[in-house]
Scaffold this motif. Structure first.
Motif, PDB file in Angstrom:
ATOM      1  N   CYS A 171      -2.306   5.741 -37.803  1.00 36.07           N
ATOM      2  CA  CYS A 171      -2.149   6.931 -36.957  1.00 36.07           C
ATOM      3  C   CYS A 171      -1.392   8.028 -37.690  1.00 36.07           C
ATOM      4  CB  CYS A 171      -1.445   6.565 -35.658  1.00 36.07           C
ATOM      5  SG  CYS A 171      -2.455   5.572 -34.541  1.00 36.07           S
ATOM      6  N   GLU A 172      -0.361   7.651 -38.426  1.00 36.13           N
ATOM      7  CA  GLU A 172       0.398   8.637 -39.198  1.00 36.13           C
ATOM      8  C   GLU A 172      -0.467   9.275 -40.278  1.00 36.13           C
ATOM      9  OE1 GLU A 172       3.764   6.529 -40.663  1.00 36.13           O
ATOM     10  OE2 GLU A 172       4.671   6.290 -38.680  1.00 36.13           O
ATOM     11  N   GLU A 175      -2.755  11.833 -38.745  1.00 39.37           N
ATOM     12  CA  GLU A 175      -2.061  13.048 -38.299  1.00 39.37           C
ATOM     13  C   GLU A 175      -2.118  14.163 -39.340  1.00 39.37           C
ATOM     14  OE1 GLU A 175       1.800  11.659 -37.236  1.00 39.37           O
ATOM     15  OE2 GLU A 175       1.246  11.267 -35.145  1.00 39.37           O
ATOM     16  N   SER A 176      -2.269  13.777 -40.611  1.00 32.52           N
ATOM     17  CA  SER A 176      -2.349  14.790 -41.668  1.00 32.52           C
ATOM     18  C   SER A 176      -3.741  15.424 -41.750  1.00 32.52           C
ATOM     19  CB  SER A 176      -1.994  14.165 -43.025  1.00 32.52           C
ATOM     20  OG  SER A 176      -2.967  13.207 -43.412  1.00 32.52           O
ATOM     21  N   ASP A 179      -5.442  17.869 -35.696  1.00 36.18           N
ATOM     22  CA  ASP A 179      -4.422  18.645 -34.996  1.00 36.18           C
ATOM     23  C   ASP A 179      -3.485  17.770 -34.171  1.00 36.18           C
ATOM     24  OD1 ASP A 179      -5.292  21.593 -35.440  1.00 36.18           O
ATOM     25  OD2 ASP A 179      -7.142  20.535 -34.965  1.00 36.18           O
ATOM     26  N   ARG A 180      -3.999  16.627 -33.708  1.00 39.12           N
ATOM     27  CA  ARG A 180      -3.170  15.744 -32.888  1.00 39.12           C
ATOM     28  C   ARG A 180      -3.766  14.340 -32.893  1.00 39.12           C
ATOM     29  NH1 ARG A 180      -2.231  16.256 -26.293  1.00 39.12           N
ATOM     30  NH2 ARG A 180      -0.625  14.640 -26.112  1.00 39.12           N
ATOM     31  N   VAL A 181      -2.915  13.334 -32.846  1.00 36.30           N
ATOM     32  CA  VAL A 181      -3.337  11.942 -32.671  1.00 36.30           C
ATOM     33  C   VAL A 181      -2.664  11.409 -31.420  1.00 36.30           C
ATOM     34  CG1 VAL A 181      -3.311   9.593 -33.608  1.00 36.30           C
ATOM     35  CG2 VAL A 181      -3.694  11.532 -35.135  1.00 36.30           C
TER      36      VAL A 181
END
Length: 214
Positions: A171-172, A175-176, A179-181
Motif C-alpha cells: 500500500c505504501e 501511494e507513490s 492520488d490516494r490508497v
C-alpha cells in the motif's frame, strides 16, 4: 485474525464506508478488477452512486508458481500496458523468454475477457475523471500497478486505489503512484488476500457479466 469479512459483498460494504466522501460526485467512476474485484466494486458503485466498469488485468505468473507475479498486463480504452516485477525476474533463469511465454498466453485471456464481460458495451471514458480502482485485495500489487498505468495513459484525472485487505508495504508503494490508497485492513503478518475472508470462493465469468449488466 482471519476472515475479517464474511465475503466480497461484506468487504464491499466496509470499503464503501471508507469511500463515503465520493458519494454523489458526478466525475467519479468505479472500476473493478476481474474477477474477484467486481463484486466488491459493484457494492461500492451502488453505495456512492457512481457508474461501474472493469479494467481487465491479467497477472503474469512465475512458471511453476502461478500465484507469484512476474508482472501483469492491463487493457483500457484500447491501450495495453505491461508491468514487470524486477525483483522476481532477477531470480529466474532466462527471465525475458519466460515472461514473454506467459504474457502471450495471458494476452489471449485478456482479450477473451474483454469480449466476454463487455458484450456490446464500450468502456467508460475515464479521461478527466476521478477513478476508484477496486479489487478484493492486493498482495504484490503487480496487477494493480498495471491497471494504474493503463488509467494514466487513458488520462484519468485522479486515481484512488481501494481494497478491503492488503499488506502495508505494498500500500505504501502504491501511494507513490496514485492520488490516494484506501485499504480497510492491513493485517500483520500478511500472508495472502484470502486471509481477509471467510468465504473466498472464486467469482465466475457469469457473475461478472451479471454485475456489470445490472
Amino acid at each position: 485474525m482471519n476472515g475479517r469479512f464474511a465475503d466480497r459483498t461484506d468487504a464491499g460494504r466496509a470499503l464503501a464506508e471508507a469511500l463515503v466522501d465520493y458519494r454523489g460526485h458526478p466525475d467519479v467512476v468505479v472500476l473493478g478488477l476481474p474477477r474477484g474485484g467486481v463484486p466488491v466494486a459493484k457494492v461500492v458503485a451502488d453505495a456512492i452512486g457512481a457508474p461501474l466498469d472493469v479494467v481487465v488485468v491479467r497477472k503474469v505468473g512465475t512458471p511453476g508458481q502461478a500465484e507469484l507475479a512476474m508482472g501483469a498486463i492491463a487493457s483500457i480504452a484500447g491501450t495495453i500496458v505491461t508491468i514487470k516485477n524486477a525483483s522476481i525476474l532477477r531470480q529466474l533463469a532466462d527471465s525475458d523468454a519466460a515472461f514473454e511465454r506467459v504474457a502471450a498466453r495471458e494476452r489471449v485471456e485478456l482479450e477473451r475477457r474483454q469480449r466476454e464481460y463487455r458484450a456490446d458495451r464500450g468502456p467508460l471514458d475515464v479521461a478527466g475523471k476521478t477513478v476508484l480502482v477496486v479489487d478484493d485485495g492486493i498482495a504484490t500489487g503487480a496487477t494493480m500497478k498495471a491497471a494504474v498505468l493503463a488509467l494514466k495513459k487513458a488520462r484519468a484525472d485522479r486515481i484512488v486505489v481501494a481494497v478491503p485487505v492488503g499488506p502495508a508495504d505494498t500500500c505504501e508503494e502504491l501511494e507513490s503512484l496514485v492520488d490516494r490508497v484506501v485499504c480497510v485492513w492491513l493485517p500483520d503478518p500478511f500472508w495472502a488476500v484470502w486471509q481477509g475472508y471467510v468465504d473466498f470462493s472464486q467469482t465466475s465469468d457469469d457473475e461478472v457479466r451479471r454485475l456489470l449488466a445490472g
